[in-house]
Write an enzyme that holds these catalytic residues in place. Structure first.
Site, PDB file in Angstrom:
ATOM      1  N   ASP A   1      75.492   7.994  26.591  1.00 20.47           N
ATOM      2  CA  ASP A   1      76.549   7.169  27.184  1.00 20.47           C
ATOM      3  C   ASP A   1      75.864   6.045  27.950  1.00 20.47           C
ATOM      4  O   ASP A   1      75.358   6.238  29.052  1.00 20.47           O
ATOM      5  CB  ASP A   1      77.396   8.051  28.120  1.00 20.47           C
ATOM      6  CG  ASP A   1      78.468   7.247  28.867  1.00 20.47           C
ATOM      7  OD1 ASP A   1      78.412   6.003  28.862  1.00 20.47           O
ATOM      8  OD2 ASP A   1      79.347   7.886  29.484  1.00 20.47           O
TER       9      ASP A   1
ATOM     10  N   PHE B   1      79.535  11.356  34.485  1.00 21.97           N
ATOM     11  CA  PHE B   1      80.826  10.662  34.469  1.00 21.97           C
ATOM     12  C   PHE B   1      80.972   9.960  33.125  1.00 21.97           C
ATOM     13  O   PHE B   1      80.134   9.152  32.742  1.00 21.97           O
ATOM     14  CB  PHE B   1      80.940   9.643  35.615  1.00 21.97           C
ATOM     15  CG  PHE B   1      82.318   9.040  35.674  1.00 21.97           C
ATOM     16  CD1 PHE B   1      83.370   9.731  36.274  1.00 21.97           C
ATOM     17  CD2 PHE B   1      82.585   7.809  35.098  1.00 21.97           C
ATOM     18  CE1 PHE B   1      84.662   9.199  36.301  1.00 21.97           C
ATOM     19  CE2 PHE B   1      83.862   7.270  35.119  1.00 21.97           C
ATOM     20  CZ  PHE B   1      84.907   7.966  35.725  1.00 21.97           C
TER      21      PHE B   1
ATOM     22  N   LYS C   1      81.461  -1.800  29.804  1.00 15.45           N
ATOM     23  CA  LYS C   1      81.210  -2.588  31.012  1.00 15.45           C
ATOM     24  C   LYS C   1      80.655  -4.010  30.793  1.00 15.45           C
ATOM     25  O   LYS C   1      81.403  -4.956  30.693  1.00 15.45           O
ATOM     26  CB  LYS C   1      80.288  -1.818  31.943  1.00 15.45           C
ATOM     27  CG  LYS C   1      81.013  -0.658  32.653  1.00 15.45           C
ATOM     28  CD  LYS C   1      80.147  -0.064  33.725  1.00 15.45           C
ATOM     29  CE  LYS C   1      80.811   1.084  34.464  1.00 15.45           C
ATOM     30  NZ  LYS C   1      81.791   0.660  35.452  1.00 15.45           N
TER      31      LYS C   1
HETATM   32  C1  LIG Z   1      78.578   6.229  32.253  1.00 11.01           C
HETATM   33  C2  LIG Z   1      80.013   5.852  32.216  1.00 11.01           C
HETATM   34  N1  LIG Z   1      80.764   6.220  31.162  1.00 11.01           N
HETATM   35  C3  LIG Z   1      82.056   5.890  31.074  1.00 11.01           C
HETATM   36  C4  LIG Z   1      82.680   5.175  32.058  1.00 11.01           C
HETATM   37  C5  LIG Z   1      84.136   4.804  31.935  1.00 11.01           C
HETATM   38  O1  LIG Z   1      84.246   3.456  31.646  1.00 11.01           O
HETATM   39  P1  LIG Z   1      85.666   2.711  31.809  1.00 11.01           P
HETATM   40  O2  LIG Z   1      85.977   2.676  33.261  1.00 11.01           O
HETATM   41  O3  LIG Z   1      85.418   1.350  31.217  1.00 11.01           O
HETATM   42  O4  LIG Z   1      86.645   3.488  31.025  1.00 11.01           O
HETATM   43  C6  LIG Z   1      81.943   4.764  33.175  1.00 11.01           C
HETATM   44  C7  LIG Z   1      82.589   4.009  34.265  1.00 11.01           C
HETATM   45  O5  LIG Z   1      82.137   3.955  35.364  1.00 11.01           O
HETATM   46  C8  LIG Z   1      80.573   5.111  33.260  1.00 11.01           C
HETATM   47  O6  LIG Z   1      79.825   4.747  34.296  1.00 11.01           O
END
Ligand SMILES: Cc1ncc(COP(=O)(O)O)c(C=O)c1O
Length: 404
Positions: free
Chosen positions: A229, A144, A258
């Site tokens: 990520d 994700f 986050k």
């Molecule tokens: C690993 C990862 N990358 C990207 C995102 C996307 O982040 P945002 O909701 O701040 O756009 C998330 C959100 O859960 C995530 O867990």
């Protein structure tokens, strides 16, 4: 008869149903009013232990005095100043993140998806500026990476991108933790590999140590950039500031969001000087990204993590939680797996009952998330104590044993 607080709660829920796009479906009936430490209070006065921490965002818990002070004193000075000019918190946070990581340079965005967009652009820019465009990016199945059009394309789960076709081309998905599959998917057009080190959103699945080591080595040998990520795993969540530290690797690019500003929207792309050559003046930008308020909050969060030894606390509480949760698994036979890293833990249930367990915990005053049909995820504030964590474990055991 409904009391006045219940009336207010129902009114807010009704406004949401009437006026907010229904992307979150029916939410848990809590209207957040205020918080303190690991506790969140509803407008109805009910108190909840926040074991999900805004999905790995409330790093310092709620109403942390250092964070509140940093935000309020910055708000009194200047909330926003556009990127035509310099601002002190932005410069200081960029410096701090470079000092505590592999990175030589940082770019600030406003969310995880935006940080990942930046990372994807940077990787593609890197190869096209070298005169050898290599647009293909390998990501993992069940990953994700966000909800924007590029990041749903990067996400290895079709359900997030298919309804919004045409999907941005250039991504190929491989089985997670399968090095041969990743190796076989790479070709002369592959410019980057992008991985989470714990797949948080699809059920808290950590990457294997050897897999990550092999990927890093392979990327280096084959001129492929490695992007990690760390939107969910970063900022101390796994017991080190970055999860990559536990894998003995140094990526070319990493993303954060986050937990970085403890709840104030922020995202960050971290990169080596080499990878940064993908961006020159005018190639990328953001109106809000790197804004003084968000960066002042980010600085306060990083400083609190250091001065309060929150990494040490995460490791200590994590060990306790794994031990206790495994004991509950043994005792109840209702848990098939406890996995994760640090304060990012997935509790897999033996039956498809995570939504029900989540609501039963809610009724007992505990906030968790339910993933799929059988995983309870917890990502509490890094300040949580062993005794607070113990209360959660007892409540979970009671729920699993049918004591409501
Ligand atoms: C690993 C990862 N990358 C990207 C995102 C996307 O982040 P945002 O909701 O701040 O756009 C998330 C959100 O859960 C995530 O867990």
């Amino acid at each position: 008869m409904e009391n006045i607080q219940d009336t207010k709660l129902n009114q807010i829920i009704k406004y949401d149903e009437d006026y907010f796009m229904p992307v979150f479906g029916k939410r848990v009936p809590l209207v957040a009013d205020h918080g303190k430490g690991v506790y969140l209070y509803g407008t109805d006065g009910k108190k909840y232990m926040d074991m999900i921490g805004g999905i790995a965002v409330n790093t310092l818990g709620h109403n942390n005095s250092k964070l509140v002070k940093a935000i309020s004193s910055q708000a009194k000075k200047v909330i926003h100043c556009c990127n035509y000019y310099y601002n002190e918190p932005q410069a200081l946070l960029a410096k701090k993140l470079c000092e505590i990581s592999f990175a030589d340079k940082v770019f600030f965005a406003n969310s995880g998806a935006e940080a990942n967009e930046g990372a994807i652009k940077l990787a593609r820019g890197y190869w096209s500026k070298k005169g050898t465009p290599k647009p293909k990016i390998i990501t993992a199945k069940m990953s994700f990476h966000g909800r924007t059009l590029a990041t749903v394309a990067a996400t290895g789960q079709e359900k997030f991108s298919a309804p919004f076709a045409p999907v941005m081309p250039g991504f190929e998905y491989v089985e997670y933790n399968d090095f041969e599959a990743l190796k076989n998917a790479c070709d002369a057009t592959t410019g980057a590999v992008m991985l989470e080190l714990v797949q948080g959103e699809s059920g808290v699945h950590p990457a294997d140590f050897e897999y990550v080591q092999n990927v890093r080595k392979f990327c280096k040998e084959n001129n492929i950039l490695m992007i990690v990520d760390e939107v969910q795993t970063g900022v101390g969540r796994t017991g080190t500031f970055f999860a990559y530290e536990q894998y003995g690797i140094i990526p070319d690019i990493a993303t954060l969001a986050k937990g970085l500003a403890g709840g104030v929207p922020i995202g960050a792309v971290l990169a080596t000087d080499m990878a940064t050559t993908g961006f020159g003046p005018g190639d990328h930008g953001s109106t809000f990204g790197g804004n003084p308020l968000a960066c002042a909050a980010g600085l306060a969060v990083v400083e609190e993590i250091e001065s309060k030894n929150l990494l040490g606390n995460v490791r200590k509480v994590s060990e306790f939680l794994f031990k206790k949760l495994n004991a509950v698994a043994k005792k109840t036979n209702k848990i098939s797996d406890v996995r994760g890293k640090g304060a990012l833990i997935g509790i897999e249930l033996t039956s498809d009952s995570s939504a029900e367990v989540k609501m039963k915990l809610f009724n007992k005053g505990f906030l968790v998330s339910s993933i799929g049909s059988n995983v309870i995820r917890i990502a509490p504030p890094l300040i949580i104590s062993k005794s607070e964590a113990g209360k959660f474990v007892t409540a979970l055991q009671d729920v699993l044993e049918g004591k409501e």
